[in-house]
Design a protein around this motif. Structure first.
Motif, PDB file in Angstrom:
ATOM      1  N   ARG A 268       0.840  -1.191   0.000  1.00  0.00           N
ATOM      2  CA  ARG A 268       0.000   0.000   0.000  1.00  0.00           C
ATOM      3  C   ARG A 268       0.878   1.244   0.000  1.00  0.00           C
ATOM      4  O   ARG A 268       1.812   1.350   0.797  1.00  0.00           O
ATOM      5  N   LEU A 269       0.570   2.141  -0.913  1.00  0.00           N
ATOM      6  CA  LEU A 269       1.322   3.388  -1.023  1.00  0.00           C
ATOM      7  C   LEU A 269       0.392   4.561  -0.742  1.00  0.00           C
ATOM      8  O   LEU A 269      -0.752   4.571  -1.188  1.00  0.00           O
ATOM      9  N   SER A 270       0.926   5.542  -0.023  1.00  0.00           N
ATOM     10  CA  SER A 270       0.122   6.742   0.244  1.00  0.00           C
ATOM     11  C   SER A 270       0.961   8.009   0.108  1.00  0.00           C
ATOM     12  O   SER A 270       0.954   8.868   0.987  1.00  0.00           O
ATOM     13  N   PRO A 271       1.728   8.132  -0.994  1.00  0.00           N
ATOM     14  CA  PRO A 271       2.482   9.367  -1.214  1.00  0.00           C
ATOM     15  C   PRO A 271       1.529  10.495  -1.602  1.00  0.00           C
ATOM     16  O   PRO A 271       0.391  10.259  -1.996  1.00  0.00           O
ATOM     17  N   ARG A 272       2.022  11.717  -1.502  1.00  0.00           N
ATOM     18  CA  ARG A 272       1.180  12.852  -1.903  1.00  0.00           C
ATOM     19  C   ARG A 272       0.894  12.799  -3.394  1.00  0.00           C
ATOM     20  O   ARG A 272      -0.215  13.091  -3.833  1.00  0.00           O
ATOM     21  N   THR A 273       1.903  12.407  -4.179  1.00  0.00           N
ATOM     22  CA  THR A 273       1.723  12.263  -5.629  1.00  0.00           C
ATOM     23  C   THR A 273       2.390  10.980  -6.095  1.00  0.00           C
ATOM     24  O   THR A 273       3.299  10.458  -5.434  1.00  0.00           O
ATOM     25  N   VAL A 274       1.952  10.479  -7.242  1.00  0.00           N
ATOM     26  CA  VAL A 274       2.608   9.351  -7.895  1.00  0.00           C
ATOM     27  C   VAL A 274       2.882   9.750  -9.339  1.00  0.00           C
ATOM     28  O   VAL A 274       2.257  10.671  -9.870  1.00  0.00           O
ATOM     29  N   THR A 275       3.815   9.064  -9.949  1.00  0.00           N
ATOM     30  CA  THR A 275       4.050   9.269 -11.379  1.00  0.00           C
ATOM     31  C   THR A 275       3.751   7.972 -12.115  1.00  0.00           C
ATOM     32  O   THR A 275       3.901   6.873 -11.567  1.00  0.00           O
ATOM     33  N   LEU A 276       3.326   8.121 -13.355  1.00  0.00           N
ATOM     34  CA  LEU A 276       3.109   6.994 -14.264  1.00  0.00           C
ATOM     35  C   LEU A 276       4.230   7.098 -15.295  1.00  0.00           C
ATOM     36  O   LEU A 276       4.066   7.747 -16.326  1.00  0.00           O
ATOM     37  N   PRO A 277       5.374   6.517 -15.031  1.00  0.00           N
ATOM     38  CA  PRO A 277       6.570   6.813 -15.822  1.00  0.00           C
ATOM     39  C   PRO A 277       6.471   6.373 -17.279  1.00  0.00           C
ATOM     40  O   PRO A 277       5.886   5.342 -17.591  1.00  0.00           O
ATOM     41  N   HIS A 278       7.063   7.181 -18.139  1.00  0.00           N
ATOM     42  CA  HIS A 278       7.263   6.755 -19.522  1.00  0.00           C
ATOM     43  C   HIS A 278       8.208   5.559 -19.480  1.00  0.00           C
ATOM     44  O   HIS A 278       9.167   5.529 -18.696  1.00  0.00           O
ATOM     45  N   PRO A 279       7.989   4.526 -20.310  1.00  0.00           N
ATOM     46  CA  PRO A 279       8.812   3.314 -20.210  1.00  0.00           C
ATOM     47  C   PRO A 279      10.303   3.535 -20.417  1.00  0.00           C
ATOM     48  O   PRO A 279      11.118   2.784 -19.884  1.00  0.00           O
ATOM     49  N   VAL A 280      10.683   4.567 -21.176  1.00  0.00           N
ATOM     50  CA  VAL A 280      12.102   4.802 -21.405  1.00  0.00           C
ATOM     51  C   VAL A 280      12.802   5.223 -20.106  1.00  0.00           C
ATOM     52  O   VAL A 280      14.029   5.142 -20.006  1.00  0.00           O
ATOM     53  N   LEU A 281      12.014   5.631 -19.110  1.00  0.00           N
ATOM     54  CA  LEU A 281      12.580   6.047 -17.827  1.00  0.00           C
ATOM     55  C   LEU A 281      12.630   4.910 -16.810  1.00  0.00           C
ATOM     56  O   LEU A 281      13.161   5.085 -15.713  1.00  0.00           O
ATOM     57  N   LEU A 282      12.064   3.757 -17.155  1.00  0.00           N
ATOM     58  CA  LEU A 282      12.004   2.636 -16.223  1.00  0.00           C
ATOM     59  C   LEU A 282      13.256   1.769 -16.354  1.00  0.00           C
ATOM     60  O   LEU A 282      13.481   1.138 -17.382  1.00  0.00           O
ATOM     61  N   THR A 283      14.060   1.744 -15.306  1.00  0.00           N
ATOM     62  CA  THR A 283      15.279   0.947 -15.341  1.00  0.00           C
ATOM     63  C   THR A 283      14.978  -0.554 -15.291  1.00  0.00           C
ATOM     64  O   THR A 283      15.785  -1.360 -15.755  1.00  0.00           O
ATOM     65  N   ASP A 284      13.825  -0.918 -14.722  1.00  0.00           N
ATOM     66  CA  ASP A 284      13.444  -2.331 -14.613  1.00  0.00           C
ATOM     67  C   ASP A 284      12.433  -2.729 -15.692  1.00  0.00           C
ATOM     68  O   ASP A 284      11.629  -3.634 -15.478  1.00  0.00           O
ATOM     69  N   LEU A 285      12.495  -2.095 -16.863  1.00  0.00           N
ATOM     70  CA  LEU A 285      11.472  -2.307 -17.882  1.00  0.00           C
ATOM     71  C   LEU A 285      11.392  -3.774 -18.312  1.00  0.00           C
ATOM     72  O   LEU A 285      10.289  -4.331 -18.426  1.00  0.00           O
ATOM     73  N   ASP A 286      12.514  -4.418 -18.538  1.00  0.00           N
ATOM     74  CA  ASP A 286      12.489  -5.820 -18.972  1.00  0.00           C
ATOM     75  C   ASP A 286      11.861  -6.713 -17.899  1.00  0.00           C
ATOM     76  O   ASP A 286      11.080  -7.626 -18.211  1.00  0.00           O
ATOM     77  N   ASP A 287      12.208  -6.457 -16.639  1.00  0.00           N
ATOM     78  CA  ASP A 287      11.634  -7.244 -15.541  1.00  0.00           C
ATOM     79  C   ASP A 287      10.133  -7.002 -15.433  1.00  0.00           C
ATOM     80  O   ASP A 287       9.355  -7.939 -15.171  1.00  0.00           O
ATOM     81  N   LEU A 288       9.716  -5.756 -15.628  1.00  0.00           N
ATOM     82  CA  LEU A 288       8.291  -5.429 -15.554  1.00  0.00           C
ATOM     83  C   LEU A 288       7.523  -6.107 -16.683  1.00  0.00           C
ATOM     84  O   LEU A 288       6.406  -6.598 -16.471  1.00  0.00           O
ATOM     85  N   ARG A 289       8.102  -6.145 -17.865  1.00  0.00           N
ATOM     86  CA  ARG A 289       7.443  -6.818 -18.996  1.00  0.00           C
ATOM     87  C   ARG A 289       7.300  -8.309 -18.733  1.00  0.00           C
ATOM     88  O   ARG A 289       6.251  -8.907 -18.989  1.00  0.00           O
ATOM     89  N   GLU A 290       8.353  -8.912 -18.192  1.00  0.00           N
ATOM     90  CA  GLU A 290       8.314 -10.342 -17.900  1.00  0.00           C
ATOM     91  C   GLU A 290       7.281 -10.645 -16.814  1.00  0.00           C
ATOM     92  O   GLU A 290       6.511 -11.606 -16.928  1.00  0.00           O
ATOM     93  N   PHE A 291       7.256  -9.824 -15.777  1.00  0.00           N
ATOM     94  CA  PHE A 291       6.311 -10.037 -14.683  1.00  0.00           C
ATOM     95  C   PHE A 291       4.879  -9.809 -15.155  1.00  0.00           C
ATOM     96  O   PHE A 291       3.958 -10.532 -14.761  1.00  0.00           O
TER      97      PHE A 291
END
Length: 287
Positions: free
Chosen positions: A131-154
């Protein structure tokens, strides 16, 4: 939405975005009919439902467009806003399963829901629901995701399908060996189209703006808005082909390639590649 009585012996409702009818008497009572009876086609209640269905379609498209803008621009979104719009099915469909990042860059996961207390339920790469409760969240562009390959696999393991294209969005990374003074990319230049109008039609169908002799897309990259532009020919040209890709700052000045940020670079290359993909391809004749 429940079933509404219309005329004698029928009820209507929106079912999967279309007006459906069912009989309230006789042998077919309670069963949904395969088609709308002629007697109901001009009924005011049916017309009202049709207009409502059209509004729902527009609303759903607007939600997807807005979330896509948040994602492409990597803009911080108030968590309270996400929680407030979540009960709306259109917003929920657009937001569900997008990768979100909280205050901590390591707080990365797929958005699966919200709690009654205003927290976000996120599945992280360890498969844990947190559970996350930050004041704001971001929906990152995929080019900014360092774990993009892991996220795609998951995501494949979980069977995740995103309504807004994020982790499977085509991305390009700026080469490290660029000419320091270069201002154009010609990788996708030379794609021929039978008419300029055909090239314009492809650009607009993909959601890009055509201004003068260029197809353009604007991207917020960091603190500035950058416009990527592909030359598509002057309005009075009959035949056309894709030209070079360039980027322009808020003042209209052409940027050096070395000064283009990662998101603007990726989105500009994505536009150029998508336009080029629609080119005419000459069939080779066998000997």
């Amino acid at each position: 939405m429940g079933w509404l009585a219309v005329g004698d012996g029928y009820e209507v409702a929106l079912v999967e975005g279309r007006v459906a009818a069912r009989a309230t008497s006789g042998r077919a009572a309670g069963r949904q009919l395969k088609s709308l009876p002629k007697v109901l086609k001009d009924h005011p209640e049916v017309e009202r439902l049709r207009r409502f269905a059209e509004w729902l379609d527009r609303h759903a498209a607007a939600c997807v467009a807005q979330v896509d803008t948040w994602m492409v621009s990597a803009l911080p979104v108030p968590t309270e806003l996400v929680v407030r719009v979540w009960p709306d099915e259109a917003w929920q469909s657009a937001l569900r399963d997008l990768v979100v990042v909280g205050d901590d860059p390591d707080e990365v996961g797929f958005l699966r829901g919200v709690t009654d207390s205003g927290e976000l339920r996120v599945v992280d790469l360890d498969g844990e629901t947190v559970r996350l409760s930050p004041r704001t969240v971001t929906l990152p562009h995929p080019v900014l995701l360092t774990d993009l390959d892991d996220l795609r696999e998951f995501a494949a393991e979980l069977g995740i399908v995103q309504r807004v294209e994020q982790i499977h969005r085509a991305t390009w990374r700026r080469p490290a060996d660029l000419d320091g003074k270069a201002t154009q990319v010609s990788e996708f230049a030379g794609g021929s189209f039978p008419t300029r109008s055909a090239l314009v039609a492809r650009a607009t169908s993909l959601g890009y703006r055509v201004s003068g002799a260029r197809a353009t897309c604007r991207v917020r990259d960091g603190a500035h808005t950058v416009e990527a532009a592909v030359w598509i020919g002057e309005p009075w040209d009959y035949q056309a082909s894709t030209g070079p890709l360039s980027w322009h700052g808020p003042d209209g000045r052409t940027l050096r390639l070395a000064d283009v940020g990662p998101v603007a670079w990726s989105e500009g290359m994505r536009m150029a590649a998508a336009l080029y993909a629609g080119r005419e391809i000459e069939e080779e004749t066998g000997a």
